[in-house]
Design a protein around this motif. Structure first.
Motif, mmCIF file in Angstrom:
data_model
loop_
_atom_site.group_PDB
_atom_site.id
_atom_site.type_symbol
_atom_site.label_atom_id
_atom_site.label_comp_id
_atom_site.label_asym_id
_atom_site.label_seq_id
_atom_site.Cartn_x
_atom_site.Cartn_y
_atom_site.Cartn_z
ATOM 1 N N ASP A 1 0.806 -1.223 0.000
ATOM 2 C CA ASP A 1 0.000 0.000 0.000
ATOM 3 C C ASP A 1 0.838 1.273 0.000
ATOM 4 O OD1 ASP A 1 1.002 -0.325 2.520
ATOM 5 O OD2 ASP A 1 -0.893 0.034 3.554
ATOM 6 N N ILE A 2 2.137 1.144 -0.226
ATOM 7 C CA ILE A 2 3.005 2.325 -0.250
ATOM 8 C C ILE A 2 3.447 2.572 -1.684
ATOM 9 C CG2 ILE A 2 5.155 3.322 0.591
ATOM 10 C CD1 ILE A 2 4.851 1.515 3.058
ATOM 11 N N ILE A 3 3.046 3.692 -2.243
ATOM 12 C CA ILE A 3 3.369 4.002 -3.631
ATOM 13 C C ILE A 3 4.860 4.307 -3.793
ATOM 14 C CG2 ILE A 3 2.826 5.532 -5.566
ATOM 15 C CD1 ILE A 3 0.512 3.746 -4.761
ATOM 16 N N SER A 4 5.495 4.835 -2.754
ATOM 17 C CA SER A 4 6.900 5.213 -2.835
ATOM 18 C C SER A 4 7.786 3.988 -2.643
ATOM 19 C CB SER A 4 7.195 6.249 -1.752
ATOM 20 O OG SER A 4 8.559 6.504 -1.683
ATOM 21 N N TRP A 5 8.503 3.619 -3.681
ATOM 22 C CA TRP A 5 9.387 2.452 -3.624
ATOM 23 C C TRP A 5 10.809 2.900 -3.351
ATOM 24 C CZ3 TRP A 5 8.032 -2.743 -4.533
ATOM 25 C CH2 TRP A 5 6.688 -2.934 -4.809
ATOM 26 N N GLU A 6 11.476 2.197 -2.459
ATOM 27 C CA GLU A 6 12.867 2.486 -2.131
ATOM 28 C C GLU A 6 13.770 1.637 -3.024
ATOM 29 O OE1 GLU A 6 15.867 1.499 1.566
ATOM 30 O OE2 GLU A 6 13.722 1.542 1.920
ATOM 31 N N SER A 7 14.784 2.265 -3.585
ATOM 32 C CA SER A 7 15.718 1.504 -4.416
ATOM 33 C C SER A 7 16.984 1.233 -3.619
ATOM 34 C CB SER A 7 15.990 2.268 -5.703
ATOM 35 O OG SER A 7 17.268 2.706 -5.805
ATOM 36 N N PHE A 8 17.562 0.053 -3.811
ATOM 37 C CA PHE A 8 18.813 -0.286 -3.148
ATOM 38 C C PHE A 8 19.957 0.471 -3.805
ATOM 39 C CE2 PHE A 8 16.601 -4.439 -2.151
ATOM 40 C CZ PHE A 8 16.401 -4.121 -0.827
ATOM 41 N N PRO A 9 21.018 0.786 -3.061
ATOM 42 C CA PRO A 9 22.121 1.569 -3.636
ATOM 43 C C PRO A 9 22.914 0.803 -4.693
ATOM 44 C CG PRO A 9 22.627 0.921 -1.380
ATOM 45 C CD PRO A 9 21.205 0.527 -1.636
ATOM 46 N N GLN A 10 22.884 -0.504 -4.650
ATOM 47 C CA GLN A 10 23.654 -1.317 -5.601
ATOM 48 C C GLN A 10 22.808 -1.633 -6.829
ATOM 49 O OE1 GLN A 10 26.885 -2.852 -5.328
ATOM 50 N NE2 GLN A 10 26.502 -3.437 -7.433
ATOM 51 N N SER A 11 23.357 -1.415 -8.024
ATOM 52 C CA SER A 11 22.711 -1.892 -9.246
ATOM 53 C C SER A 11 23.598 -2.980 -9.835
ATOM 54 C CB SER A 11 22.492 -0.758 -10.254
ATOM 55 O OG SER A 11 23.718 -0.200 -10.637
ATOM 56 N N PHE A 12 23.039 -3.766 -10.747
ATOM 57 C CA PHE A 12 23.742 -4.921 -11.295
ATOM 58 C C PHE A 12 23.677 -4.882 -12.812
ATOM 59 C CE2 PHE A 12 22.069 -5.944 -7.153
ATOM 60 C CZ PHE A 12 23.121 -6.575 -6.519
ATOM 61 N N ASN A 13 24.712 -5.404 -13.463
ATOM 62 C CA ASN A 13 24.701 -5.483 -14.917
ATOM 63 C C ASN A 13 23.845 -6.657 -15.368
ATOM 64 O OD1 ASN A 13 26.375 -3.300 -15.432
ATOM 65 N ND2 ASN A 13 28.223 -4.529 -15.145
ATOM 66 N N GLY A 14 23.050 -6.428 -16.416
ATOM 67 C CA GLY A 14 22.289 -7.506 -17.040
ATOM 68 C C GLY A 14 21.007 -7.863 -16.331
ATOM 69 N N TYR A 15 20.517 -9.004 -16.702
ATOM 70 C CA TYR A 15 19.268 -9.566 -16.202
ATOM 71 C C TYR A 15 19.561 -10.279 -14.894
ATOM 72 C CZ TYR A 15 14.993 -12.397 -16.458
ATOM 73 O OH TYR A 15 13.792 -12.987 -16.212
ATOM 74 N N ILE A 16 18.797 -10.012 -13.842
ATOM 75 C CA ILE A 16 19.070 -10.625 -12.546
ATOM 76 C C ILE A 16 17.826 -11.283 -11.964
ATOM 77 C CG2 ILE A 16 20.860 -8.915 -12.071
ATOM 78 C CD1 ILE A 16 18.974 -7.707 -9.947
ATOM 79 N N LYS A 17 18.038 -12.140 -10.996
ATOM 80 C CA LYS A 17 16.979 -12.737 -10.181
ATOM 81 C C LYS A 17 17.316 -12.465 -8.725
ATOM 82 C CE LYS A 17 14.151 -14.942 -12.973
ATOM 83 N NZ LYS A 17 12.732 -14.686 -12.965
#
Length: 194
Positions: free
Chosen positions: A162-178
């Motif tokens: 129910d929270i529209i504001s999503w928090e993003s993690f500081p780390q991003s990854f190259n390519g397609y991830i799971k």
């Protein structure tokens, strides 16, 4: 056959016997999730389908006897997950057939076993996609995670339904991830293809 799509099958005896869920119909199923509410006798199942005329989310709360379909002009429903009770469901879309030339990566959430849905996240761009959703079981309302792909870089976002504001993690990854969260949400594992 391939031209008509496939079926959903369920087993309640550790895979020894299988039942075809005819009520869900034949579709090109992309992802499926199952939950068992301890206070309830039925299996809760949610599945997403790909369809060039508009896909949807199908859900059942009674072992597949009755199915609810939420259909939209979203074509490529890619992923679905639920909390352990099946009450909270999250689903991701990677493309729409709405007449525009721009792709829309979208995340939807249901807090009532798939009866109603809210749009929680949307980004427009040619190389955008929602590639996976996941849920932990740490609270009465679970924390959800989703993977947003921007061309060749994936970011992980987290929030509650129910929270529209999503928090993003500081780390991003190259390519397609799971991503896989532990039940308490403290530990996360990510696998990459690049």
């Amino acid at each position: 056959g391939y031209g008509h799509g496939g079926h959903i099958f369920t087993s309640s005896d550790y895979g020894q016997h299988w039942t075809i869920q005819k009520g869900a119909g034949q579709h090109f199923w992309r992802d499926i999730t199952i939950a068992k509410d301890p206070g309830d006798k039925g299996m809760h199942i949610a599945a997403v389908e790909y369809d060039t005329t508009g896909g949807g989310v199908y859900s059942t709360t009674d072992n597949g006897e009755h199915w609810t379909s939420t259909r939209t002009n979203a074509v490529e429903w890619t992923t679905v997950a639920s909390d352990p009770s099946g009450q909270f469901i999250i689903a991701g879309v990677s493309s729409w057939d709405d007449g525009s030339s721009t792709n829309k990566a979208t995340v939807f959430c249901s807090k009532d076993y798939g009866a109603t849905w809210s749009n929680l996240f949307e980004r427009s761009g040619d190389n955008y996609a929602v590639t996976q959703v996941a849920a932990d079981a740490s609270k009465s309302e679970p924390k959800f995670y989703f993977v947003f792909l921007d061309g060749t870089e994936s970011s992980i976002f987290t929030s509650q339904c129910d929270i529209i504001s999503w928090e993003s993690f500081p780390q991003s990854f190259n390519g397609y991830i799971k991503i896989a969260p532990s039940n308490d949400g403290k530990n996360l594992a990510v696998g990459t293809d690049l």
